[in-house]
Design a protein around this motif. Structure first.
Motif, PDB file in Angstrom:
ATOM      1  N   ILE A 106       0.841  -1.203   0.000  1.00 48.27           N
ATOM      2  CA  ILE A 106       0.000   0.000   0.000  1.00 48.27           C
ATOM      3  C   ILE A 106       0.872   1.248   0.000  1.00 48.27           C
ATOM      4  O   ILE A 106       0.622   2.204  -0.746  1.00 48.27           O
ATOM      5  N   SER A 107       1.906   1.253   0.815  1.00 51.28           N
ATOM      6  CA  SER A 107       2.807   2.407   0.891  1.00 51.28           C
ATOM      7  C   SER A 107       3.473   2.687  -0.452  1.00 51.28           C
ATOM      8  O   SER A 107       3.549   3.837  -0.901  1.00 51.28           O
ATOM      9  N   LEU A 108       3.957   1.644  -1.102  1.00 53.70           N
ATOM     10  CA  LEU A 108       4.632   1.807  -2.396  1.00 53.70           C
ATOM     11  C   LEU A 108       3.670   2.329  -3.460  1.00 53.70           C
ATOM     12  O   LEU A 108       4.002   3.238  -4.230  1.00 53.70           O
ATOM     13  N   LEU A 109       2.478   1.771  -3.510  1.00 55.57           N
ATOM     14  CA  LEU A 109       1.523   2.172  -4.536  1.00 55.57           C
ATOM     15  C   LEU A 109       1.038   3.599  -4.328  1.00 55.57           C
ATOM     16  O   LEU A 109       0.905   4.368  -5.278  1.00 55.57           O
ATOM     17  N   ILE A 110       0.788   3.964  -3.085  1.00 58.96           N
ATOM     18  CA  ILE A 110       0.311   5.321  -2.794  1.00 58.96           C
ATOM     19  C   ILE A 110       1.376   6.365  -3.116  1.00 58.96           C
ATOM     20  O   ILE A 110       1.068   7.474  -3.566  1.00 58.96           O
ATOM     21  N   SER A 111       2.631   6.013  -2.935  1.00 58.73           N
ATOM     22  CA  SER A 111       3.720   6.968  -3.184  1.00 58.73           C
ATOM     23  C   SER A 111       3.807   7.369  -4.651  1.00 58.73           C
ATOM     24  O   SER A 111       4.465   8.365  -4.989  1.00 58.73           O
TER      25      SER A 111
END
Length: 401
Positions: A106-111
């Motif tokens: 989730i963190s990678l995609l949101i970034s």
């Protein structure tokens, strides 16, 4: 010259994963249709897909997330249709999530999403999933990628019991200015898990499209056979809905020579198991599976009862849909059941076990006047979204902070 009206309107951003068929998505579209003129609304979807896309009002600006983030709003089958790269990436993220958790994916995609600004209110409409599920991310998106004066998260679940009540999710919710729970039962479940957010958490009921319900209900409604108690269920066929134990209840009633038929609309992971149990119980004549239906209301309209044998529920929209169509409810005692089904008037809330479900259905089989009284009460009521709209207006008041 007068200033354009939209200059004085509050600017709201609402974030959701997609507009696929589901209670959260249906509630969202109904909300949009009630606030479209009062506010300047932007809807950001991780994936601009799903059957409800066509029902978003033209007054709402719709934007889709950055390409990588779209993976979080689509199924594996949808990713496959986009090609090998998208399919492989989503498969990798889903596998990582299953082995570890969804924090890093989730963190990678949101970034990958550029930050958004210029909003008075930013709303995450989808609650966080349990951490082994490649799903959600709306809360993190609003907190990390949006600039707004007020940040709000919606709760559509029985938070204490749904599987996502984790330390990380608790910390995430504590970063929001306000929490909106779709029923008092949902609010209490959430506050039980995170007591320090009591004052920040308020109710905003689900919005309903009552004109759509009656129009669809009158479009070729199902006429059930006379001489039977016809009960209907509209639900996902998954373990928490309690369909398997409902079959056991019906088996007892049929064995006692009661004339009853159970009509089940919906599909899901447990369908094969349900079909096998119906056959093994020799109940094929008494329990009919219709699968997913684009128009479930035509199945509800002429039923004698709506039956929900769930182990746990949040605030099912189908309760209000059934009541509006004049169909009383028998439901197990889940998070919002007592709040949403007025005992002795709109139906009955039984204890969450097979024996009490059996007794509740048997009672109306033995005395059909009970159903007649319920229906008379329901058809005399006035159903509106006035309370929900007042709750929403209160929710987004920045001055309340």
């Amino acid at each position: 010259m007068d200033a354009p009206l939209n200059q004085s309107k509050k600017k709201i951003l609402i974030v959701n994963n997609n507009l696929a068929t589901g209670g959260v998505q249906r509630s969202l579209v109904n909300l949009l249709n009630h606030i479209k003129e009062e506010y300047e609304v932007t809807l950001l979807l991780f994936s601009n897909s799903g059957s409800y896309v066509q029902h978003v009002p033209s007054e709402v600006k719709v934007i889709e997330a950055a390409p990588l983030l779209r993976l979080l709003g689509m199924s594996q089958a949808q990713a496959r249709n986009l090609g090998y790269t998208a399919y492989s990436l989503r498969s990798t993220f889903a596998l990582y999530t299953k082995i570890f958790n969804n924090h890093l994916p989730i963190s990678l995609l949101i970034s990958n999403q550029n930050k958004l600004s210029g909003f008075d209110v930013a709303i995450s409409f989808l609650h966080n999933a349990e951490e082994k599920s490649f799903y959600g991310g709306c809360n993190e998106f609003v907190l990390q990628r949006v600039q707004a004066k007020l940040k709000v998260a919606f709760i559509h679940c029985d938070y204490s019991n749904y599987g996502g009540n984790t330390p990380k999710n608790q910390q995430t919710y504590k970063k929001f200015d306000k929490i909106a729970a779709v029923s008092e039962g949902c609010r209490q479940s959430f506050v039980k898990a995170i007591p320090e957010l009591d004052e920040r958490t308020q109710c905003v009921y689900n919005f309903h499209n009552y004109s759509e319900y009656i129009t669809k209900a009158n479009a070729n409604p199902i006429n059930y056979s006379d001489g039977h108690l016809n009960i209907v269920t509209v639900a996902r066929l998954s373990s928490e809905k309690g369909i398997l134990r409902g079959i056991d209840v019906l088996k007892r009633l049929v064995k006692e020579k009661y004339r009853i038929r159970w009509h089940i609309i919906g599909d899901g992971s447990q369908r094969n198991e349900i079909e096998k149990k119906i056959l093994a119980s020799d109940l094929k004549e008494y329990i009919i599976l219709y699968g997913n239906q684009e128009n479930p209301y035509r199945f509800i309209k002429n039923a004698d009862l709506f039956f929900l044998p769930s182990f746990h529920e949040a605030a099912p929209m189908v309760f209000n849909e059934s009541k509006f169509l004049g169909v009383p409810i028998i439901t197990t005692n889940t998070t919002s059941a007592v709040e949403m089904v007025k005992e002795g008037f709109e139906g009955t809330v039984c204890e969450n076990n097979e024996e009490d479900m059996y007794k509740a259905i048997k009672r109306v089989l033995n005395d059909p006047n009970i159903i007649k009284d319920y229906k008379n009460y329901l058809t005399a009521q006035n159903y509106t979204n006035v309370t929900a709209l007042e709750q929403f207006r209160k929710l987004i008041e920045v001055s309340n902070l």
